[in-house]
Design an enzyme around this catalytic site. Sequence first.
Site, PDB file in Angstrom:
ATOM      1  N   LYS A  92       0.806  -1.243   0.083  1.00 25.79           N
ATOM      2  CA  LYS A  92       0.080  -0.156   0.196  1.00 25.79           C
ATOM      3  C   LYS A  92       0.884   1.297  -0.053  1.00 25.79           C
ATOM      4  CE  LYS A  92      -1.783   2.488   3.013  1.00 25.79           C
ATOM      5  NZ  LYS A  92      -1.567   3.953   2.369  1.00 25.79           N
ATOM      6  N   SER A 134       5.968   7.076  10.017  1.00 27.27           N
ATOM      7  CA  SER A 134       5.997   7.716  11.304  1.00 27.27           C
ATOM      8  C   SER A 134       6.349   6.873  12.230  1.00 27.27           C
ATOM      9  CB  SER A 134       5.131   8.824  11.295  1.00 27.27           C
ATOM     10  OG  SER A 134       3.810   7.986  11.304  1.00 27.27           O
ATOM     11  N   GLU A 178      10.969   1.183   9.584  1.00 28.89           N
ATOM     12  CA  GLU A 178      11.989   2.197   9.239  1.00 28.89           C
ATOM     13  C   GLU A 178      11.322   3.663   9.638  1.00 28.89           C
ATOM     14  OE1 GLU A 178      15.022   2.059   7.723  1.00 28.89           O
ATOM     15  OE2 GLU A 178      14.952   0.017   7.114  1.00 28.89           O
TER      16      GLU A 178
HETATM   17  P1  NAP Z   1       2.862   8.015   8.211  1.00 28.86           P
HETATM   18  O1  NAP Z   1       1.850   8.879   8.318  1.00 28.86           O
HETATM   19  O2  NAP Z   1       3.410   6.975   9.257  1.00 28.86           O
HETATM   20  O3  NAP Z   1       2.448   7.153   6.939  1.00 28.86           O
HETATM   21  C1  NAP Z   1       3.228   5.898   6.281  1.00 28.86           C
HETATM   22  C2  NAP Z   1       2.386   5.082   5.588  1.00 28.86           C
HETATM   23  O4  NAP Z   1       1.485   4.406   6.770  1.00 28.86           O
HETATM   24  C3  NAP Z   1       1.363   5.599   4.527  1.00 28.86           C
HETATM   25  O5  NAP Z   1       1.205   4.682   3.446  1.00 28.86           O
HETATM   26  C4  NAP Z   1       0.161   5.838   5.209  1.00 28.86           C
HETATM   27  O6  NAP Z   1      -1.154   5.717   4.638  1.00 28.86           O
HETATM   28  C5  NAP Z   1       0.102   4.468   6.359  1.00 28.86           C
HETATM   29  N1  NAP Z   1      -0.610   4.871   7.271  1.00 28.86           N
HETATM   30  C6  NAP Z   1      -0.906   5.698   8.292  1.00 28.86           C
HETATM   31  N2  NAP Z   1      -1.653   5.616   9.228  1.00 28.86           N
HETATM   32  C7  NAP Z   1      -1.891   4.515   9.198  1.00 28.86           C
HETATM   33  C8  NAP Z   1      -2.652   3.363  10.135  1.00 28.86           C
HETATM   34  N3  NAP Z   1      -3.194   3.698  11.141  1.00 28.86           N
HETATM   35  N4  NAP Z   1      -2.616   2.073   9.760  1.00 28.86           N
HETATM   36  C9  NAP Z   1      -2.000   1.721   8.688  1.00 28.86           C
HETATM   37  N5  NAP Z   1      -1.322   2.502   7.803  1.00 28.86           N
HETATM   38  C10 NAP Z   1      -1.266   3.640   8.116  1.00 28.86           C
HETATM   39  O7  NAP Z   1       4.150   8.690   7.507  1.00 28.86           O
HETATM   40  P2  NAP Z   1       4.225   9.603   6.447  1.00 28.86           P
HETATM   41  O8  NAP Z   1       3.908  11.125   7.114  1.00 28.86           O
HETATM   42  O9  NAP Z   1       3.771   9.525   4.960  1.00 28.86           O
HETATM   43  O10 NAP Z   1       6.045   9.914   6.409  1.00 28.86           O
HETATM   44  C11 NAP Z   1       6.734  10.692   6.965  1.00 28.86           C
HETATM   45  C12 NAP Z   1       7.352   9.851   8.022  1.00 28.86           C
HETATM   46  O11 NAP Z   1       8.279   8.688   7.641  1.00 28.86           O
HETATM   47  C13 NAP Z   1       8.287  10.490   8.719  1.00 28.86           C
HETATM   48  O12 NAP Z   1       8.409  10.291  10.309  1.00 28.86           O
HETATM   49  C14 NAP Z   1       9.880   9.858   8.340  1.00 28.86           C
HETATM   50  O13 NAP Z   1      10.781  10.291   9.202  1.00 28.86           O
HETATM   51  C15 NAP Z   1       9.354   8.752   8.044  1.00 28.86           C
HETATM   52  N6  NAP Z   1      10.412   7.848   7.104  1.00 28.86           N
HETATM   53  C16 NAP Z   1      11.417   7.111   7.526  1.00 28.86           C
HETATM   54  C17 NAP Z   1      12.057   6.443   6.682  1.00 28.86           C
HETATM   55  C18 NAP Z   1      13.101   5.380   7.186  1.00 28.86           C
HETATM   56  O14 NAP Z   1      13.955   4.634   6.332  1.00 28.86           O
HETATM   57  N7  NAP Z   1      13.229   5.534   8.427  1.00 28.86           N
HETATM   58  C19 NAP Z   1      12.076   6.974   5.305  1.00 28.86           C
HETATM   59  C20 NAP Z   1      11.115   7.827   4.955  1.00 28.86           C
HETATM   60  C21 NAP Z   1      10.478   8.538   5.879  1.00 28.86           C
HETATM   61  P3  NAP Z   1      -1.688   7.436   4.117  1.00 28.86           P
HETATM   62  O15 NAP Z   1      -0.669   7.891   3.228  1.00 28.86           O
HETATM   63  O16 NAP Z   1      -2.810   7.154   3.444  1.00 28.86           O
HETATM   64  O17 NAP Z   1      -1.736   8.264   5.427  1.00 28.86           O
END
Ligand code: NAP
Length: 490
Positions: A182, A239, A260
């Site tokens: 997804k 996140s 990650e």
């Molecule tokens: P996010 O809100 O955690 O979303 C990541 C993914 O999870 C998206 O596909 C999102 O779908 C999905 N998601 C959100 N809530 C969910 C739930 N309750 N159940 C299942 N899936 C869910 O993160 P983001 O804002 O897109 O990305 C930014 C974050 O990613 C930052 O914290 C960044 O540091 C981190 N990141 C980490 C790395 C690493 O390698 N460590 C790399 C890149 C980014 P939707 O898009 O539909 O909300």
Amino acid sequence: MPLTLRRSDLLLSANPIAGQWCGAAGGRRFDVTDPASGAVIARVPDGGLVDAIAAVDAAHAAFPAWRATPAKQRAQILKRWNDLILAHQDDLGRLISREQGKPLAEGRGEVAYAASYVEWFAEEATRAYGDVIPAPVAGRRMLAVREPVGVIAAITPWNFPAAMIARKIAPALAAGCTVVAKPAEDTPLTSLALARLAEEAGVPAGVLNLVTASRERAAEVVDVWLADARVRKLTFTGSTPVGRHLARASADTLKKLSLELGGNAPFIVFEDADLDAAVAGLMVSKFRNGGQTCVCPNRIYVHEAVHDAFVDKLCAQVAALQVGPASDPASQIGPMINARAVEKIERHVRDALARGARIATGGARLPQLGGNYFQPTVLTDVTAGMECACEETFGPVAPVTRFSDEAAVVAEANGTPYGLASYFYTRDARRIWRVAEALESGLVGINEGALAAEAAPFGGIKASGYGREGSRYGLEEYMHIKYLCQGGLD
Ligand code: NAP
């Protein structure tokens, strides 16, 4: 400006499930918009429970044949996929830029970066060796062999629409696993195009299944995968709060996990650093993708002896950054992904100023360009309790803190729940080892601002998660070890 692709069929509005390109059950769709203008680029399936189940059914059915496919053949398919991705670098770069907002040159760069993982794991596929273990008793032979884990669920964020999904799918397929994935709501188009190219490369029906979903339905899709014991591993980039939720929710089916998660990277400039190199490293690591990367320096500590000189050099370069839409080749910083992102940046700057920080350059929105733009910004006199030092800002803001003592700055750098990336600049060899070993993070840049490479293990510790992507360790995440013991041979 309309999105024009050399291959218009790479702009897809259907999900690949079991080798068919389908709409969502019930025909629901959601809009994918250009963060630069808010214009709708495409409408893609808004998947839910039924689609999520169909994807697992397909991946589960495809698994026996795919795991039995010789590694060399899987490698050849992945190599073809790599070649196709590179052959369509321009189209994929345009898709990334349009749905995510990064400048076109960065979009193309991300395509090459994504492909590098596919190529790497094509090569690693044929090297998933096991061990022959010297038996402690006569008449026995003992082996450890590696096997694919099974069906993998991959969930990815929006900030690297190609790279994040490629570096999960490539090792999974290399290992012999099948995938349900997804992508993020904001950026589903790049992953659909990548899936189409995977199909053209020869990835069999059902081996790679994608379910796009709106933010409202993301949990519905993922909850199905969490509860389904046929899904043996979850690989997530996003996140920390969502990662924690996924870890808890996958406990019932005891899935293997790679998480990650978020970061809060320190960037330390010691008094003996090459200041020009440090500024160049910071520009790359802080301002790539408009500061929307998990390894972005979020806290910049500069020794008091070089603080003012460093800030002057930094501000000169930051103030010269060109901000604008990805469609303008001169743009170096694009729009932020959405309005929520800009509100967070604004909140961090406001909080820092209220607590005594100062703006050295930038500091405001750019409404003349559109709703999602923020000026590249340098803040000085930043202190530990400020919001911008405690959470990822995920935007083009560089908060600078002055320090005087090595042990104290290392303690402050480590004084966060996160542990993804850290950076420091010094010319002292003894300090290099001392600080590199003391920093609590999965990645350390030493006189280097650009760390990631397909050959290197990428991942965090502490609240930044666990598991590694890329490198030879990346394949292990998708395999388990089986011990074979044959007796009666004496
Ligand atoms: P996010 O809100 O955690 O979303 C990541 C993914 O999870 C998206 O596909 C999102 O779908 C999905 N998601 C959100 N809530 C969910 C739930 N309750 N159940 C299942 N899936 C869910 O993160 P983001 O804002 O897109 O990305 C930014 C974050 O990613 C930052 O914290 C960044 O540091 C981190 N990141 C980490 C790395 C690493 O390698 N460590 C790399 C890149 C980014 P939707 O898009 O539909 O909300």
